[in-house]
Every structure is written in structure tokens, then in C-alpha cells.
Design an enzyme around this catalytic site. Structure first.
Site, PDB file in Angstrom:
ATOM      1  N   HIS A  54       2.018   4.650  -2.768  1.00 48.75           N
ATOM      2  CA  HIS A  54       2.124   6.087  -2.487  1.00 48.75           C
ATOM      3  C   HIS A  54       3.538   6.604  -2.789  1.00 48.75           C
ATOM      4  O   HIS A  54       3.707   7.672  -3.381  1.00 48.75           O
ATOM      5  CB  HIS A  54       1.801   6.362  -1.018  1.00 48.75           C
ATOM      6  CG  HIS A  54       0.358   6.187  -0.657  1.00 48.75           C
ATOM      7  ND1 HIS A  54      -0.658   6.742  -1.395  1.00 48.75           N
ATOM      8  CD2 HIS A  54      -0.237   5.532   0.382  1.00 48.75           C
ATOM      9  CE1 HIS A  54      -1.822   6.438  -0.834  1.00 48.75           C
ATOM     10  NE2 HIS A  54      -1.598   5.692   0.232  1.00 48.75           N
ATOM     11  N   HIS A  90       0.836  -1.205   0.000  1.00 51.44           N
ATOM     12  CA  HIS A  90       0.000   0.000   0.000  1.00 51.44           C
ATOM     13  C   HIS A  90       0.875   1.261   0.000  1.00 51.44           C
ATOM     14  O   HIS A  90       0.711   2.155  -0.845  1.00 51.44           O
ATOM     15  CB  HIS A  90      -0.904  -0.016   1.232  1.00 51.44           C
ATOM     16  CG  HIS A  90      -1.812   1.172   1.330  1.00 51.44           C
ATOM     17  ND1 HIS A  90      -3.119   1.157   0.898  1.00 51.44           N
ATOM     18  CD2 HIS A  90      -1.605   2.432   1.812  1.00 51.44           C
ATOM     19  CE1 HIS A  90      -3.669   2.334   1.104  1.00 51.44           C
ATOM     20  NE2 HIS A  90      -2.768   3.123   1.659  1.00 51.44           N
ATOM     21  N   GLU A  91       1.800   1.325   0.939  1.00 51.74           N
ATOM     22  CA  GLU A  91       2.637   2.521   1.048  1.00 51.74           C
ATOM     23  C   GLU A  91       3.625   2.630  -0.107  1.00 51.74           C
ATOM     24  O   GLU A  91       4.001   3.736  -0.501  1.00 51.74           O
ATOM     25  CB  GLU A  91       3.384   2.524   2.392  1.00 51.74           C
ATOM     26  CG  GLU A  91       2.484   2.478   3.624  1.00 51.74           C
ATOM     27  CD  GLU A  91       1.469   3.604   3.660  1.00 51.74           C
ATOM     28  OE1 GLU A  91       1.696   4.653   3.015  1.00 51.74           O
ATOM     29  OE2 GLU A  91       0.416   3.436   4.317  1.00 51.74           O
TER      30      GLU A  91
END
Length: 419
Positions: free
Chosen positions: A22, A18-19
Site C-alpha cells: 500500500h 502487505h502494508e
């Protein structure tokens, strides 16, 4: 110990992916990503690479990517401050020493008159003890603040979150949930490659011993083509008729080794809540199909997404209680149960949690990706951004409420464990 390791690996994978989404899109847009963190709270491990501090933190309740300008800067120099300057070979400032200047005897000490580290990258100041000669110092784009002997890289405006286009900011925020959906698809594809994909016809896989199906003569590999005179093309059609016929004799026709066989089976009565259904004791067969595996990956992700969205809607409308929510403790408990059923089920559980993480982060709540996307969307509609201070207050309050919700959910999880 197996559950602990499985939980840590699963949590690390879901949050990291997920990160990482980003992070990648922040760097692609030219943003300065200050920190990539797994977990919250005190650091237990860290290293720096390519301008970014990578950390693992103590509390396994999420993670974050801290982008320059995306959160309040802790260092704000103003006229009158005394600072030390160190220079690179080009004569530009590469270190701005905020305190503990006595530890840097070679630093050039000045009193700040004006400072612009966003656009012009200049510092105007007087030598300490000599206010007759105002000097201007050029600052390197990758200079560092040094405060309490800890370095923080400066961020010119073009490297800050707010300087990027609406599309770039929206993509950077959406990339995290997007990566969770991609991860789920990949996991389902791996499951399909290993164990095969469910047959797209009424093909019998396992026949349970001493079941009505075994007594009727059904065998693994039989394809059900007719039930009670009606043609059957899908497993759902077959099971629907069986479930609606508890205790009744059902005539079926199967295809076996290119020939057809007719037989009768009497589904046993099984109580499911307040409803009685019929079961014969067979499972759907799995088949090896390379192309079908990719279709299976997307289809399973879609079906799981739809199921989670339905439950989320029921939670919002009050049809489901908040007691149905689970936090890290509850997820750990379910992981313990899933691990004992086999590695494939563990992979399936990981994929489902990845989709859940992606969906929850897209909900337009403060401090979540969805909440921040909402503000970017409002900016796109109105043509100008909302006051950053107001948005910041909104997210801070929202984050506090989310932490409160996390505490309540965790408390409910703990109570369930001991009831």
C-alpha cells in the site's frame, strides 16, 4: 519462547509486506502517506522518515497505511479561529499553530477570515487587535499544523487519495493483497530451493520401516511405472490405486538403476473417518530443479489459493460453521504446533497465512481493501464517486462489525484452548 518469537516474526512479516505494498504505490502515485502502522492501539515505537510516521502498535491484529484524504482530517480551521503563523526563508507559512500559541512567542498571530489549504494554499486573516488590514499569506506545500505540540503535515488536494485516477487508487488498494501473494510465491520458492520440489513422476522417496512397501522390497529411488498392468506416470495415479486396494495384493513394476523389477505389495487397511483406504508406507521423492522450483512456487500458491477460496465459499453458504474461523489466539496455537515440526513447515505455514491474508482482504466487505475497491469500481462504472460521507459511514459500521467478529472468533479460540 521459540513460539512467541516465531509468531512475532511471522505476524510482522505478513503485515509489513502487505502494508508496504500500500505504501509504495501510494508514494508512486504522489499521495501523502501519513502513517505506516503495524498493529492497532497505543504506540510502543515510532519514527518519522520521508514524511511518513512509522509505528509499531500494541495489538497484533493487523496494520494500516493512513493516506491523506483517505480518512477524516482532525484539524479543520474556520473563519474566526485565532492561529499563529511561522514562516520559512521564502516568506511562506511553514507552521500553522492551532493552540498553545503562548509557547511560540515569535509566531505571527492572526484571526482567520478565509483559508484554502487544498488548492490555492492561502490563508486570509487580520492581525489580532487590528481588523483594518486584511492580509493574505501563502502557505508552503509541506507546511505543518501544530496542535498540542504535535506536527501534522498539510496535504494539498493533488496529494490526497481522492485526487488520483481510478486506476491509481485501485492499484494502491490492491497492492497490499498482491504483495501477500508475491511473498507466498517467494517462500515456496525458498522451500523448493532448500528441500527440492516434489517429483513429477511416481518416484519413491522414503520407505517406512516394517511397512508393506518395505516387506515387498520397495526402495528409495524406485520409480513406479506400472500397477496392475496399467502404466503409471504420476504419483496421484499410483496412490489412487493403492488407496482403493486395502488388504489386496497389488502387482507393481518399478524402474531401479535402469532396470525393471516386479513385485507384489499388500496395502494395509487404514480407517479415515468412515472410509477405509489402503496405505503401503512410502512418500513422494523430492528433486532439485532450479526451474522446477519457480514452477513449484507458483503452483503451490495457486493450489493453496484455490483451497482457501473453496473453504471461504463453504463458509459463506453455511456449509462450514463460524467456529471453524481462527483469530490471533488460534493462529498462535497452530503456530506453536507447527514450530515443533520443523522450520520448513513453519515457512509453509507462513506462506499459507500470507495467501489467506491476501484473499480475506480482497473480500468486498466494509473497511477491507476489497470493500474499498468495490467503491472505486462503482465509481468507474457510474463515472462519479459516491458521497465520501456515505462511504465513510459504511466503512465505520463495517469496521465495528469486523471487530465484533474478531471478538467472537477470539473467544471461540480461547474456549478451544481450555476444552
Amino acid at each position: 519462547m521459540n513460539t512467541v518469537i516465531a509468531f512475532i516474526l511471522m505476524f510482522g512479516l505478513l503485515v509489513s509486506v502487505h502494508e508496504w505494498g500500500h505504501l509504495i504505490f501510494a508514494k508512486r502515485a504522489g499521495m501523502l502517506a501519513r502513517e505506516f502502522a503495524i498493529g492497532f492501539g497505543p504506540k510502543i515505537f515510532s519514527f518519522t522518515k520521508n514524511e511518513t510516521l512509522y509505528t509499531i502498535r500494541l495489538l497484533p491484529i493487523g496494520g494500516y497505511v493512513r493516506v491523506a484524504g483517505d480518512d477524516p482530517e482532525i484539524i479543520d480551521l474556520k473563519p474566526g479561529h485565532h492561529i499563529g503563523l511561522e514562516f520559512n526563508e521564502d516568506g511562506k507559512v511553514n507552521k500553522i499553530i492551532v493552540n498553545n500559541k503562548d509557547k511560540h512567542p515569535n509566531a505571527h498571530l492572526i484571526e482567520v477570515e478565509a483559508i484554502d489549504l487544498d488548492h490555492n494554499l492561502t490563508i486570509d486573516g487580520y492581525n489580532l487587535g487590528d481588523e483594518s488590514n486584511l492580509q493574505r499569506f501563502s502557505v508552503d506545500r509541506k507546511a505543518f499544523f501544530l496542535m498540542d505540540e504535535r506536527e501534522t503535515q498539510i496535504a494539498p488536494y493533488d496529494r490526497q487519495f481522492a485526487s488520483k485516477t481510478v486506476g491509481q487508487r485501485a492499484m494502491q488498494l490492491f497492492a497490499g493483497p498482491m504483495m501477500n501473494f508475491i511473498l507466498a510465491i517467494l517462500i515456496f520458492v525458498i522451500i523448493g530451493l532448500v528441500q527440492g520440489v516434489p517429483a513429477d513422476r511416481a518416484l519413491i522417496g522414503e520407505v517406512q520401516p516394517d511397512s508393506p512397501a518395505a516387506e515387498a522390497g520397495l526402495e528409495s529411488g524406485d520409480e513406479v511405472i506400472q500397477v496392475e498392468g496399467s502404466s503409471i506416470t504420476t504419483w496421484q495415479e499410483f496412490t489412487s490405486i493403492i488407496q482403493e486396494s486395502p488388504g489386496k495384493s497389488v502387482d507393481i513394476v518399478v524402474k531401479r538403476d535402469s532396470q525393471t523389477e516386479s513385485m507384489s505389495v499388500s496395502p494395509k487397511e487404514v480407517t479415515n473417518g468412515e472410509v477405509t483406504i489402503g496405505q503401503v508406507g512410502v512418500t513422494l521423492a523430492f528433486e532439485k530443479s532450479f526451474l522446477g522450483t519457480f514452477k513449484y512456487g507458483f503452483l503451490q500458491t495457486y493450489e493453496t489459493t484455490k483451497l482457501i477460496l473453496v473453504n471461504l465459499f463453504m463458509l459463506i453458504t453455511g456449509q462450514l460453521s463460524i467456529d471453524m474461523l481462527s483469530g490471533p489466539v488460534g493462529i498462535y496455537d497452530v503456530t506453536d504446533q507447527v514450530v515443533q515440526t520443523g522450520f520448513m513447515n513453519y515457512l509453509m505455514w507462513t506462506a499459507m497465512l500470507s495467501i489467506n491474508l491476501g484473499i480475506i482482504n480482497l473480500v468486498p466487505l466494509p473497511a477491507l481493501d476489497g470493500g474499498r475497491l468495490l467503491f472505486v469500481g462503482i465509481e468507474a462504472v457510474r463515472g462519479k464517486p459516491i458521497d465520501p460521507q456515505k462511504e465513510g459511514i459504511f466503512h465505520v459500521i463495517g469496521f465495528a462489525l469486523l471487530m465484533l467478529l474478531m471478538i467472537v472468533v477470539t473467544w471461540n479460540d480461547i474456549q478451544r484452548l481450555f476444552l
